[in-house]
Design a protein around this motif. Structure first.
Motif, PDB file in Angstrom:
ATOM      1  N   ASP A 180      60.664  18.060  24.250  1.00 24.61           N
ATOM      2  CA  ASP A 180      59.941  19.188  24.626  1.00 24.61           C
ATOM      3  C   ASP A 180      60.988  19.845  25.734  1.00 24.61           C
ATOM      4  O   ASP A 180      60.565  21.084  26.434  1.00 24.61           O
ATOM      5  CB  ASP A 180      58.678  18.972  25.060  1.00 24.61           C
ATOM      6  CG  ASP A 180      58.600  18.207  26.361  1.00 24.61           C
ATOM      7  OD1 ASP A 180      59.577  17.531  26.454  1.00 24.61           O
ATOM      8  OD2 ASP A 180      57.552  18.371  26.891  1.00 24.61           O
ATOM      9  N   SER A 181      62.051  19.373  25.872  1.00 20.52           N
ATOM     10  CA  SER A 181      63.110  20.031  27.088  1.00 20.52           C
ATOM     11  C   SER A 181      64.620  19.930  26.677  1.00 20.52           C
ATOM     12  O   SER A 181      65.030  18.886  25.542  1.00 20.52           O
ATOM     13  CB  SER A 181      62.798  19.012  28.206  1.00 20.52           C
ATOM     14  OG  SER A 181      63.116  17.837  28.268  1.00 20.52           O
ATOM     15  N   ILE A 223      59.165  23.035  25.413  1.00 20.69           N
ATOM     16  CA  ILE A 223      59.809  23.587  24.092  1.00 20.69           C
ATOM     17  C   ILE A 223      59.273  22.760  22.774  1.00 20.69           C
ATOM     18  O   ILE A 223      59.032  21.513  22.988  1.00 20.69           O
ATOM     19  CB  ILE A 223      61.174  23.554  24.306  1.00 20.69           C
ATOM     20  CG1 ILE A 223      61.648  24.280  25.501  1.00 20.69           C
ATOM     21  CG2 ILE A 223      61.968  24.084  22.858  1.00 20.69           C
ATOM     22  CD1 ILE A 223      63.072  24.340  25.721  1.00 20.69           C
ATOM     23  N   SER A 238      62.941  21.928  17.644  1.00 18.02           N
ATOM     24  CA  SER A 238      63.044  23.524  17.437  1.00 18.02           C
ATOM     25  C   SER A 238      64.650  23.839  17.802  1.00 18.02           C
ATOM     26  O   SER A 238      65.190  23.040  18.663  1.00 18.02           O
ATOM     27  CB  SER A 238      62.173  24.076  18.359  1.00 18.02           C
ATOM     28  OG  SER A 238      62.364  23.582  19.683  1.00 18.02           O
ATOM     29  N   HIS A 278      67.595  26.356  19.033  1.00 19.76           N
ATOM     30  CA  HIS A 278      67.710  27.373  19.990  1.00 19.76           C
ATOM     31  C   HIS A 278      69.139  27.730  20.140  1.00 19.76           C
ATOM     32  O   HIS A 278      70.065  26.999  20.123  1.00 19.76           O
ATOM     33  CB  HIS A 278      66.740  27.106  21.371  1.00 19.76           C
ATOM     34  CG  HIS A 278      65.472  26.732  21.195  1.00 19.76           C
ATOM     35  ND1 HIS A 278      64.345  27.697  21.185  1.00 19.76           N
ATOM     36  CD2 HIS A 278      64.877  25.486  20.778  1.00 19.76           C
ATOM     37  CE1 HIS A 278      63.356  26.984  20.874  1.00 19.76           C
ATOM     38  NE2 HIS A 278      63.521  25.723  20.859  1.00 19.76           N
ATOM     39  N   THR A 328      65.748  20.385  20.075  1.00 25.16           N
ATOM     40  CA  THR A 328      65.073  19.258  20.882  1.00 25.16           C
ATOM     41  C   THR A 328      64.963  18.237  19.855  1.00 25.16           C
ATOM     42  O   THR A 328      65.286  18.241  18.769  1.00 25.16           O
ATOM     43  CB  THR A 328      63.666  19.685  21.244  1.00 25.16           C
ATOM     44  OG1 THR A 328      63.003  20.170  20.023  1.00 25.16           O
ATOM     45  CG2 THR A 328      63.906  21.141  22.195  1.00 25.16           C
TER      46      THR A 328
END
Length: 604
Positions: free
Chosen positions: A487-488, A528, A532, A534, A556
């Motif tokens: 998530d980062s 995040i 995903s 980005h 991620t």
């Protein structure tokens, strides 16, 4: 005037009238003694006489005789005989002649005034043999036969002979006129060594000698030769003396302070003979010649002077005198001298005098400079920033150059390299006092130094500082996005390749949304969704504007799927079943499936 077959003929032509006087001599002149011949013209009277014999004629038509051309005695040169064909020239006079005198003037010295003398002795050559050889009754039979030529040998050198031919047949005989012939001279024998030699100066000597004895013939010339002792057997100089009545001559072209051996050579038309021995002489000293200018090894405050001996010392050098700016500064026999306490790069005029006992000679004047030094002080250059990439540099000429200014050099360093590396950006001998530095980096601090150079080296000024105008950054790097959890992101980046000024802030865009604007070079993004995708890019800003770097994409990390898996089973016959299922609502990564079956299986 012609003497032929005992007849003395006088031919005289004035204007268009031609006169002739004939005096019969027979053989009366052939008595071994000198004969005096006189030819005289007074008004219309022409007379000729020899000793006691005389003949004359009166011719009123004869005109006044004016002589305005060379006088030829004994014959005329072949080149002009065609102009006087009426004189019927035969063979020219061969014999001995002296004491020629005209009505006006002294006795002529034939040896000195004659332009050419062929077969004629001009200073006396009487021989007692001529009495016998002239008498026709005492003649000797040389040849008898039918040939029309004969060669007679065994004759005496330089002796006059009379020949005639008698033709005989049964009816009688007939004789030709007597023909006079003289044999050639012999080469001189026993030429004496010069009797006395004395020096006129260091370059010439006077030589005296005695007349060679027993020379048969006419001595045409004397030759004096000088040889260097212990030198090659080739004369250094020689002198030909055509006036053989003089027994003294001057020999020039010698070198002073040199030992010579002097010889005498006597020549007839047949050849020359040199004396077997020589008379030695040493020429005196003279003032030196070709004195060389001094040279120097230059130093800033002194000159190491040196010089070579004269190319022609002409004796023993007793003293050198060295002049500087017209003032003597050294006396002695040495060839080196140090001139001290001089100013840097200053001209001085030097002249060297070399002396022997006979005199002194100066060299040509030469101008020598002390050595150059670097300029004493160089002011720091004046800098003007023209724009973000250009600096205009100006400077002044050093006050104390200490030589001839040779070139200017500009050194430059920047804060990009912590001012540790200095580069030469300008090096020119065109002695301009300004220069424009281009293609610099915007917003960069530069240190600039000036060097002024002479032949003695360079002096460098203190550094001047200038900062170019800022501009938008260039070469903004792509960020580096790394995910260590699902998530980062940990995002980092470096400074622009060309900041073009002071970077005031960095902006980080994720999916085209500004998520951070600070001076930091990193960012931590969280919250995040797992797995995903980005996009990221960095923006760098100076006071003049901002610039974006390239776009990068990253995902991620994966996480466990979220939701349930719905399964659908369909029976296909007695032994098969077909399974289907739906993916979970949140895969959170790349899914792989495992089917677990329990129950009884058919076996063969």
């Amino acid at each position: 005037i012609e003497l032929k077959s005992g007849m003395l003929n006088i031919f005289l032509k004035t204007g268009t009238f031609f006169a002739q006087v004939d005096l019969w001599l027979g053989l009366s002149y052939c008595d071994g003694k000198w004969n005096v011949v006189t030819v005289n013209k007074e008004d219309s009277m022409i007379s000729a006489s020899m000793n006691e014999l005389r003949e004359q004629m009166l011719e009123p038509r004869i005109q006044q005789l004016k002589v305005n051309s060379p006088i030829y005695v004994g014959g005329i040169p072949p080149a002009i005989q065609n102009f006087y064909k009426e004189l019927f020239f035969k063979q020219g006079f061969g014999g001995c002649m002296k004491d020629v005198k005209f009505t006006r003037g002294a006795v002529v010295n034939l040896a000195s005034v004659s332009s050419s003398a062929v077969r004629v002795n001009l200073d006396g050559c009487l021989s007692t043999d001529s009495v016998v050889n002239c008498r026709g009754n005492d003649s000797i039979l040389v040849y008898r036969g039918k040939e029309q030529s004969v060669y007679e040998s065994g004759l005496q050198p330089y002796t006059e002979y009379l020949y005639r031919v008698v033709a005989l047949n049964e009816g009688g005989s007939v004789s030709s006129p007597w023909t006079r012939v003289r044999t050639r001279e012999s080469v001189p024998q026993n030429v004496p060594t010069p009797s006395r030699v004395h020096s006129i100066n260091g370059y010439s000597i006077e030589v005296t000698w005695d007349k060679p004895a027993g020379v048969i013939g006419v001595i045409e010339k004397y030759i004096l030769k000088a040889y260097e002792e212990d030198g090659p057997n080739v004369p250094i100089t020689s002198a030909e003396l055509a006036d053989t009545s003089m027994l003294t001559g001057v020999l020039t072209g010698l070198h002073p302070f040199t030992n010579y051996a002097v010889t005498l050579t006597a020549c007839t038309l047949t050849g020359c003979t040199e004396s077997l021995h020589a008379l030695n002489i040493s020429t005196p000293q003279e003032a030196p010649e070709d004195v060389q200018s001094p040279t120097a090894v230059s130093f800033p405050t002194y000159l190491l002077m040196s010089w070579n001996p004269p190319k022609k010392p002409n004796g023993i050098i007793t003293q050198y005198t060295l002049y500087m700016n017209g003032v003597p500064i050294y006396f002695g026999n040495g060839t080196k001298y140090v001139v001290k306490d001089l100013s840097v790069f200053t001209p001085h005029h030097f002249l060297l005098t070399a002396c022997t006992l006979a005199g002194c000679t100066n060299s040509s004047q030469v101008t020598l400079f002390t050595a150059q030094l670097p300029p004493s002080h160089v002011d720091a250059p004046v800098l003007t920033v023209l724009d973000s990439r250009t600096i205009y540099v100006q400077w002044k000429e050093p006050v104390e150059v200490n030589g001839i200014l040779d070139r200017y050099m500009i050194y430059i360093a920047s804060n990009e390299q912590n001012f540790t590396k200095w580069n030469v950006i300008y090096n020119s001998t065109e002695l301009f006092r300004d220069f424009t530095i281009q293609q610099l980096f915007p917003g960069t601090e530069y240190l600039i130094k000036l060097a002024a150079c002479t032949g003695g080296g360079c002096s460098v000024s203190e550094a001047s500082t200038a900062i170019t105008d800022e501009s938008t950054p260039e070469g903004v790097p792509a960020p580096k996005a790394q995910s260590y959890s699902s998530d980062s992101f940990n995002i980092s980046w470096t400074k622009p390749e060309y900041p073009n000024g002071i970077v005031t802030s960095y902006g980080l865009y994720m999916d085209d949304v500004l998520i951070q604007n600070s001076s930091q070079l990193s960012c931590y993004a969280y919250g995040i969704a797992p797995w995903s995708l980005h996009s990221f890019r960095v923006q760098a800003c100076t006071a003049k504007g901002c610039a974006l770097g390239p776009l990068v994409k990253a995902r991620t990390m994966e996480a466990s799927p979220e939701g349930t898996v719905e399964i659908f089973a369909t029976v296909d016959g007695s032994r098969e079943a077909q399974l289907k299922w739906l993916a979970p609502n949140k895969p959170n990564g790349i899914l792989t499936y495992t089917v677990l079956v329990t129950g009884l299986f058919y076996a063969d």
